[in-house]
Design a protein around this motif. Sequence first.
Motif, short mmCIF file in Angstrom:
data_model
loop_
_atom_site.label_atom_id
_atom_site.label_comp_id
_atom_site.label_asym_id
_atom_site.label_seq_id
_atom_site.Cartn_x
_atom_site.Cartn_y
_atom_site.Cartn_z
N LEU A 125 42.42 45.90 47.27
CA LEU A 125 41.84 44.92 46.35
C LEU A 125 42.31 45.29 44.94
O LEU A 125 42.73 46.43 44.71
CB LEU A 125 40.31 44.90 46.42
N PRO A 126 42.24 44.37 43.99
CA PRO A 126 42.68 44.67 42.62
C PRO A 126 41.76 45.71 41.97
O PRO A 126 40.55 45.56 41.96
CB PRO A 126 42.57 43.32 41.91
N ILE A 127 42.38 46.76 41.43
CA ILE A 127 41.65 47.81 40.72
C ILE A 127 42.30 47.99 39.35
O ILE A 127 43.51 48.24 39.25
CB ILE A 127 41.67 49.14 41.49
N ILE A 128 41.50 47.85 38.31
CA ILE A 128 41.98 48.01 36.93
C ILE A 128 41.34 49.26 36.35
O ILE A 128 40.11 49.37 36.28
CB ILE A 128 41.63 46.78 36.08
N ALA A 129 42.17 50.20 35.91
CA ALA A 129 41.68 51.42 35.27
C ALA A 129 41.82 51.31 33.76
O ALA A 129 42.89 50.96 33.25
CB ALA A 129 42.45 52.63 35.79
N VAL A 130 40.73 51.59 33.06
CA VAL A 130 40.72 51.57 31.60
C VAL A 130 40.45 52.98 31.11
O VAL A 130 39.50 53.63 31.56
CB VAL A 130 39.64 50.62 31.06
N ILE A 137 37.55 45.78 41.10
CA ILE A 137 36.84 46.97 40.62
C ILE A 137 37.46 47.41 39.29
O ILE A 137 38.68 47.54 39.16
CB ILE A 137 36.91 48.13 41.64
N LEU A 138 36.60 47.62 38.31
CA LEU A 138 37.00 48.13 37.00
C LEU A 138 36.64 49.61 36.94
O LEU A 138 35.46 49.98 37.02
CB LEU A 138 36.30 47.37 35.88
N LEU A 139 37.65 50.47 36.83
CA LEU A 139 37.42 51.91 36.72
C LEU A 139 37.30 52.28 35.25
O LEU A 139 38.24 52.11 34.47
CB LEU A 139 38.58 52.69 37.35
N ASP A 140 36.13 52.80 34.89
CA ASP A 140 35.83 53.14 33.51
C ASP A 140 36.22 54.59 33.24
O ASP A 140 35.77 55.50 33.94
CB ASP A 140 34.33 52.93 33.28
N ASP A 141 37.06 54.80 32.23
CA ASP A 141 37.49 56.14 31.82
C ASP A 141 38.12 56.90 32.98
O ASP A 141 37.72 58.02 33.31
CB ASP A 141 36.30 56.93 31.24
N ALA A 142 39.12 56.29 33.60
CA ALA A 142 39.73 56.89 34.79
C ALA A 142 41.24 57.03 34.68
O ALA A 142 41.94 57.10 35.68
CB ALA A 142 39.37 56.06 36.02
N TYR A 143 41.76 57.09 33.46
CA TYR A 143 43.21 57.13 33.30
C TYR A 143 43.81 58.42 33.87
O TYR A 143 44.91 58.43 34.39
CB TYR A 143 43.58 57.01 31.81
N GLN A 144 43.06 59.53 33.76
CA GLN A 144 43.55 60.81 34.29
C GLN A 144 43.09 61.07 35.73
O GLN A 144 43.39 62.12 36.29
CB GLN A 144 43.07 61.97 33.42
N HIS A 145 42.37 60.13 36.33
CA HIS A 145 41.87 60.33 37.69
C HIS A 145 42.95 59.90 38.67
O HIS A 145 42.94 58.81 39.23
CB HIS A 145 40.58 59.52 37.91
N ARG A 146 43.90 60.81 38.92
CA ARG A 146 45.11 60.46 39.66
C ARG A 146 44.89 60.36 41.17
O ARG A 146 45.77 59.87 41.88
CB ARG A 146 46.22 61.49 39.37
N LYS A 147 43.75 60.82 41.68
CA LYS A 147 43.52 60.74 43.12
C LYS A 147 43.37 59.31 43.60
O LYS A 147 43.56 59.01 44.77
CB LYS A 147 42.29 61.56 43.51
N VAL A 148 43.01 58.41 42.68
CA VAL A 148 42.99 56.98 42.98
C VAL A 148 44.14 56.33 42.24
O VAL A 148 44.31 56.53 41.03
CB VAL A 148 41.65 56.33 42.55
N LYS A 149 44.92 55.55 42.95
CA LYS A 149 46.02 54.81 42.33
C LYS A 149 45.55 53.39 42.07
O LYS A 149 45.41 52.59 43.00
CB LYS A 149 47.26 54.82 43.23
N ALA A 150 45.26 53.10 40.82
CA ALA A 150 44.86 51.75 40.46
C ALA A 150 46.07 50.83 40.49
O ALA A 150 47.22 51.27 40.41
CB ALA A 150 44.22 51.74 39.07
#
Length: 345
Positions: A38-43, A135-148
């Motif tokens: 599904l679409p995941i956007i990381a901010v 899903i909008l990932l908040d403050d997850a730019y360095q959370h590399r275990k999930v590929k947005a």
Amino acid sequence: MILLRKILFPFAILYGFITSIRNFLFNQGIFKSYSFDLPIIAVGNLSVGGTGKTPQIEYLIRLLSEQYKVATLSRGYKRKSAGFILADETSNAEILGDEPFQFYTKFKNIQVAVDANRKNGIEQLLSQSQKPEVILLDDAYQHRKVKAGYYILLSSYGDLYSDDFILPAGNLRESRSGAKRANVIVVTKCPADLSEVEMASIKTKLKIGVNQELYFTTIAYDEFIYSETGVKAVKDIKSSDKLLLAGIAKPGSFFEYLKAEKDVCMSFPDHHHFSESDIIDIKNKSLNKIIITTEKDYVRLQGRIPADQLFYLPIRSQFLARDNDFRKTIMNYVGTSTRNGKLHQ
């Protein structure tokens, strides 16, 4: 400060080396990243705090939630809980963290979840009977275990990542080269009258890639302040005696927008948990005054200050140009991304 930065420089080199190795291992697939259908956007950002993630997330919620089932997923910074939590009527700022609780109280047509383990958080959201479509990932730019599927990188106008250095000598969480992962870079908190010449200069300074888009936003303050009991126009209370209170990273513009000569200003650290002594101090300094705070602080002060005395001032992220281009870009990504790849183990 210059001397301190020089002292800390060797530690910054070491920290930068460690984060670069980590990113290399993710880029090479040695460390696994997980993607979802599904679409995941990381901010997020490269620097520590104060870039305006909350108003940017809210902008995306407003944009997407009329057409899609939207969920936000945050780690829930400084919350007094652990693991995955999906917000409901029993939730509060201590359980969710201030920003997720703000999303929950403000937007009733979305799901709000917290989990430090973003992979687990996404899986839990997808296991709900009402599955999100975005899903909008908040403050997850360095959370590399999930590929947005889409990355939005924020950088504050007064503190561009191109002018900064890695922790602890500077404020960067990783090397400036991390900006290459972004699909879109947004320079936030710009002056409302920022010229096209300066925009072009910043674009050069940030070394925007050919496949990246650059946008500029400013903070737009509401013309009204709000409480549980009523609404007041800012112009009507501007000259009144009041106490201005902010527990955010960079409160200067908030104070400047509201402040009159005799006002009392109280500043606390970002995401501050107000103690009983803090509340007593606030009450003592606000005798016969209204208290105006930020939305983020309001959710932590609500119920501890008389409702008819405590007000908050909403803010929004406002694009200085090409607002429609940004909206079309996001809607096109979501609309065409029926999947970002299967979850792989």
